[in-house]
Design a protein around this motif. Structure first.
Motif: not given
Length: 286
Positions: A253-274
């Motif tokens: 959710v962050a790289v070098d203190g800066r957020p990735v996207g909106d700072g929350t797990p995204g839909p592709v990531t959540r689908a991969a987890q499922q």
């Protein structure tokens, strides 16, 4: 992650943690002359053990370590899990398997293969639940994609220890390397996936990254394209996640203190987890 009350398997003997020792001349200790695997254990049952043992065989062969016996390791795993059964009550314990050249000289040279005995140690970490999401840092060090140990899971982890300690000092949970070509490679103990324009991508093995067991399962169960990626793909992608046996699929959710996207797990990531959870539920030996 207290292992002080666990039973270890050391060269054929089950022993309490305080007696789980190796020789002061063990070449794995002296110069990192060994290989290892970390295997997920789900309520007392190993996950993807076959894949781990196959990779360990490749690592041992790549290091020129004689004496590796997958059947012996499998039997040892069953013994040490049975000995610690009452402690293995979660969906996320870890089995560590370490195989070294055994006692040797106090230097880089090995004793002749017929003059020493390799060391095999198995131990467990109960209750190793990974964080639900993580921040990572970039580091100035580079993975050598053409090195002698590239693609092998060896005990020579000093560079990883240094980078991970810097990540922890920065309040992050992982450090991610580029390779010598300046391409995205891997973390200290993880593979990296990114989402760009809706497509799931990951560096190819030719980048120098480890052939992760969880990485391979994500490729099979979720689908992703292996492609050379610039290092800054880590900082300008829509989603990023890590994979490893110690983390499964972990959103970044962050790289070098800066957020990735909106700072929350995204839909592709959540689908991969499922998809990964469904695959694991289908078989513990995929």
């Amino acid at each position: 992650m207290d292992v002080s009350s666990t039973i270890f398997w050391v060269n054929g003997e089950l022993v309490p943690a305080e007696r789980a020792t190796a020789s002061a001349r063990d070449h794995g200790l002296v110069v990192g002359d060994g290989v290892f695997e970390a295997v997920k254990v789900v309520r007392g049952q190993t996950f993807a053990l076959r894949r781990h043992l196959e990779r360990m065989a490749r690592s041992a062969a790549g290091m020129g370590l004689p004496g590796y016996d997958a059947d012996r390791v499998r039997a040892a795993a069953a013994e040490v899990i049975a000995a610690n059964r009452e402690l293995l009550v979660t969906d996320y314990d870890l089995l560590r398997i370490t195989f070294t050249a055994g006692p040797g000289v106090l230097g880089s040279g090995r004793i002749a293969a017929d003059a020493t005995t390799p060391t095999l140690i198995l131990g467990l970490t109960p209750g190793h639940d990974p964080d639900p999401q993580v921040g990572v840092i970039t580091v100035p060090y580079r993975r050598n994609e053409v090195g002698a140990l590239t693609g092998l899971k060896t005990t020579s982890y000093g560079e990883n220890v240094l980078a991970l300690s810097q990540a922890h000092a920065a309040g992050a949970g992982e450090a991610v390397f580029a390779n010598t070509r300046g391409e995205l490679c891997e973390g200290t103990g993880t593979n990296v996936f990114v989402v760009r324009d809706g497509e799931l991508l990951t560096p190819p093995l030719s980048s120098g990254c480890l052939a992760g067991v969880t990485r391979a399962l994500v490729l099979e169960w979720v689908g992703a394209r292996e492609v050379d990626l610039p290092y800054d793909a880590l900082t300008d992608s829509d989603e990023v996640f890590l994979t490893s046996s110690a983390r499964d699929i972990q959103p970044v959710v962050a790289v070098d203190g800066r957020p990735v996207g909106d700072g929350t797990p995204g839909p592709v990531t959540r689908a991969a987890q499922q998809a990964f959870a469904v695959g694991q539920a289908r078989s513990l030996e995929p």
